[in-house]
Design an enzyme around this catalytic site. Structure first.
Site, PDB file in Angstrom:
ATOM      1  N   PRO A 280       0.815  -1.212   0.000  1.00 36.11           N
ATOM      2  CA  PRO A 280       0.000   0.000   0.000  1.00 36.11           C
ATOM      3  C   PRO A 280       0.854   1.269   0.000  1.00 36.11           C
ATOM      4  O   PRO A 280       1.833   1.360   0.729  1.00 36.11           O
ATOM      5  CB  PRO A 280      -0.796  -0.104   1.311  1.00 36.11           C
ATOM      6  CG  PRO A 280       0.053  -0.937   2.198  1.00 36.11           C
ATOM      7  CD  PRO A 280       0.784  -1.901   1.309  1.00 36.11           C
ATOM      8  N   GLY A 281       0.468   2.214  -0.820  1.00 35.25           N
ATOM      9  CA  GLY A 281       1.138   3.508  -0.842  1.00 35.25           C
ATOM     10  C   GLY A 281       0.175   4.581  -0.368  1.00 35.25           C
ATOM     11  O   GLY A 281       0.188   5.013   0.780  1.00 35.25           O
ATOM     12  N   CYS A 350       2.572  28.968 -16.441  1.00 39.88           N
ATOM     13  CA  CYS A 350       2.127  29.318 -17.790  1.00 39.88           C
ATOM     14  C   CYS A 350       1.650  28.085 -18.550  1.00 39.88           C
ATOM     15  O   CYS A 350       2.283  27.647 -19.518  1.00 39.88           O
ATOM     16  CB  CYS A 350       3.250  30.017 -18.530  1.00 39.88           C
ATOM     17  SG  CYS A 350       3.922  31.360 -17.552  1.00 39.88           S
ATOM     18  N   TYR A 378       1.524  11.147  -3.544  1.00 36.31           N
ATOM     19  CA  TYR A 378       1.695  11.567  -4.938  1.00 36.31           C
ATOM     20  C   TYR A 378       1.589  13.086  -5.070  1.00 36.31           C
ATOM     21  O   TYR A 378       1.025  13.613  -6.027  1.00 36.31           O
ATOM     22  CB  TYR A 378       0.690  10.848  -5.851  1.00 36.31           C
ATOM     23  CG  TYR A 378       0.798   9.342  -5.724  1.00 36.31           C
ATOM     24  CD1 TYR A 378       1.912   8.680  -6.218  1.00 36.31           C
ATOM     25  CD2 TYR A 378      -0.173   8.592  -5.066  1.00 36.31           C
ATOM     26  CE1 TYR A 378       2.048   7.302  -6.073  1.00 36.31           C
ATOM     27  CE2 TYR A 378      -0.038   7.216  -4.908  1.00 36.31           C
ATOM     28  CZ  TYR A 378       1.073   6.580  -5.431  1.00 36.31           C
ATOM     29  OH  TYR A 378       1.219   5.226  -5.274  1.00 36.31           O
TER      30      TYR A 378
HETATM   31  C1  LIG Z   1       2.414   2.533  -7.107  1.00 37.99           C
HETATM   32  C2  LIG Z   1       2.566   1.130  -6.693  1.00 37.99           C
HETATM   33  C3  LIG Z   1       2.095   0.701  -5.449  1.00 37.99           C
HETATM   34  C4  LIG Z   1       1.348   1.603  -4.495  1.00 37.99           C
HETATM   35  O1  LIG Z   1       0.084   1.880  -5.007  1.00 37.99           O
HETATM   36  P1  LIG Z   1      -1.031   2.681  -4.148  1.00 37.99           P
HETATM   37  O2  LIG Z   1      -2.172   2.806  -5.051  1.00 37.99           O
HETATM   38  O3  LIG Z   1      -0.420   3.990  -3.804  1.00 37.99           O
HETATM   39  O4  LIG Z   1      -1.327   1.860  -2.950  1.00 37.99           O
HETATM   40  C5  LIG Z   1       2.314  -0.618  -5.095  1.00 37.99           C
HETATM   41  N1  LIG Z   1       2.953  -1.480  -5.925  1.00 37.99           N
HETATM   42  C6  LIG Z   1       3.404  -1.096  -7.140  1.00 37.99           C
HETATM   43  C7  LIG Z   1       4.087  -2.075  -7.999  1.00 37.99           C
HETATM   44  C8  LIG Z   1       3.225   0.218  -7.567  1.00 37.99           C
HETATM   45  O5  LIG Z   1       3.648   0.574  -8.780  1.00 37.99           O
END
Ligand SMILES: *Cc1c(COP(=O)(O)O)cnc(C)c1O
Length: 422
Positions: A280-281, A350, A378
């Site tokens: 998870p990100g 711009c 992000y």
């Molecule tokens: C970007 C990415 C994530 C994280 O995704 P989220 O939508 O931010 O949770 C995890 N694994 C891979 C391979 C990614 O490219």
């Protein structure tokens, strides 16, 4: 009213934890990224609670927010990291991160990146093509190391999200088509200095439904069984990241609901010995940050009203890149909403694409401070210096304390590495 309990109005002023955002804007200037340390901990806790005592490794998808202070919070909480470049590897090593909890994703891994990851001893390379597999075997042989691998398979499921952040469909550049995966695994098994340890997928981002995950899981389970029939036994299953957050009124998929279903399915198929890896990100950081900006000018034309602010697409690219919706709050909202006007919130760059929010009903005056919500993911990581704009400072709030975790860039630093010719 706001998207996070750590960014709330108290006495008519939006706070980050116990600090009024007005104070932070005054002290550090705007634009300004403000993160809540407690919000990071809470987001982590949602995954920890969901995992219970099951074998789950959460690897923070760090491209969402790679500030060392953020990474270090997750490291201390026991997180691993999902990296997509040698640069991200260097960040994890810089905070003393444990390489045995790093998974290395990405379609274009270069030789130097493979060498650095092998030297560090990462847990797993998520291999995205047969060509990458062959290169990795060669690099591992030259390095005298063994590369542990998963194949990132493309399960061809629709994550029902924005096309730019959907990654699990056949036409995406990511992963290996699931139909060919068995053959590629057999190729991997025959290559020197390659050890097969898992299978991986990542189907997209900002996913709010469980069904795409379960569809992908079903397909992976079939694959895992066919591999077992061929004598290839896996140790882990990586379901990637992608859990969505609330930008406005989205219904959310909770990690607990997801993990309960996933483990139920694994048990049914006799696969509960597998470790579950998640990447998870956004869901760990997205609602842990806001972007503060000041209204420079109000501009009224026949067709539109514009609030021209000091933040821009170089600070927050998501609106123009993905047509993304971020909530915008006046840090000190005016009581009289009868005078609200519908504004487009735009930056000074711009480009017509330089907008942050559209058609927002606000009662504004020049000099007002606004908070663009959900800017923990992000946002800074996609920031640029376009128009020779210094990247904004990042602040971590902890209760009543504000820590500068990255100062505002100086103008001189923006061109310090450049050399005019005589
Ligand atoms: C970007 C990415 C994530 C994280 O995704 P989220 O939508 O931010 O949770 C995890 N694994 C891979 C391979 C990614 O490219």
């Amino acid at each position: 009213m706001t998207v996070s309990p750590h960014f709330e109005f108290r006495d008519g002023v939006l706070h980050a934890e116990d600090l009024p955002l007005t104070n932070l804007a005054e002290q550090f200037g705007t634009p300004l990224y403000v993160y809540s340390r407690q919000a990071l901990h809470d987001a982590w806790e949602a995954y920890r609670t969901a995992a219970r005592d099951r074998d789950v490794l959460v690897c923070f998808g760090m491209k969402a927010n790679s500030n060392l202070a953020v990474l270090n919070e997750f490291r201390k909480l026991g997180s691993g990291f999902d990296i997509v470049s040698g640069g991200e590897l260097a960040r994890v090593l810089a905070i003393g991160g444990d390489a045995s909890k790093i998974v290395f994703s990405g379609v274009g891994k270069q030789v130097w990146e493979m060498q650095a990851a092998l030297k560090a001893g990462v847990k797993c390379f998520n291999v995205e093509s047969e060509a990458e597999l062959v290169r990795l075997s060669e690099v591992a042989q030259q390095s005298g190391a063994v590369a542990r691998i998963s194949l990132r398979v493309n399960p061809d499921v629709d994550a029902q999200t924005h096309p730019y952040i959907s990654t699990g469909l056949k036409e995406n550049k990511f992963g290996i088509a699931i139909e060919t995966a068995v053959a590629v695994y057999q190729h991997a098994a025959a290559l020197p200095n390659i050890e097969i340890v898992g299978v991986d997928c990542h189907i997209g981002s900002q996913i709010t439904e469980i069904s795409p995950y379960l569809d992908a899981l079903d397909k992976l389970i079939v694959l895992i069984k066919s591999l077992a029939d061929k004598g290839i036994e896996l140790k882990h299953l990586d379901l990637g990241g992608g859990i969505g957050i609330r930008y406005t009124d989205e219904t959310l998929l909770s990690p607990t609901v997801l993990l309960d279903k996933v483990f139920q399915s694994l048990e049914t198929h006799g696969l509960s010995h597998l470790q579950l890896v998640l990447e998870p990100g956004r869901s760990l950081v997205g609602n842990s940050g806001v972007l503060l900006t000041t209204v420079e000018y109000l501009k009224h034309s026949e067709a539109k009203n514009f609030a021209i602010v000091d933040a821009a697409m170089n600070d927050l690219l998501r609106p123009t890149l993905y047509d993304a919706w971020h909530s915008v709050e006046a840090v000190v909202p005016r009581e009289n909403t009868a005078n609200d006007t519908v504004y487009d919130i735009v930056g000074p760059i711009c480009e017509s694409g330089d907008w942050l929010a559209r058609d927002r009903s606000l009662h504004l005056e020049q000099g007002d401070v606004l908070a663009i919500m959900s800017a923990g993911a992000y946002a800074f990581t996609m920031a640029s210096q376009y128009n020779t704009r210094p990247r904004a400072a990042e602040i971590m709030v902890d209760g009543l304390n504000a820590h500068v975790v990255r100062p505002r860039e100086t103008l001189e630093s923006l061109f310090a590495m450049e050399t005019p010719l005589d």
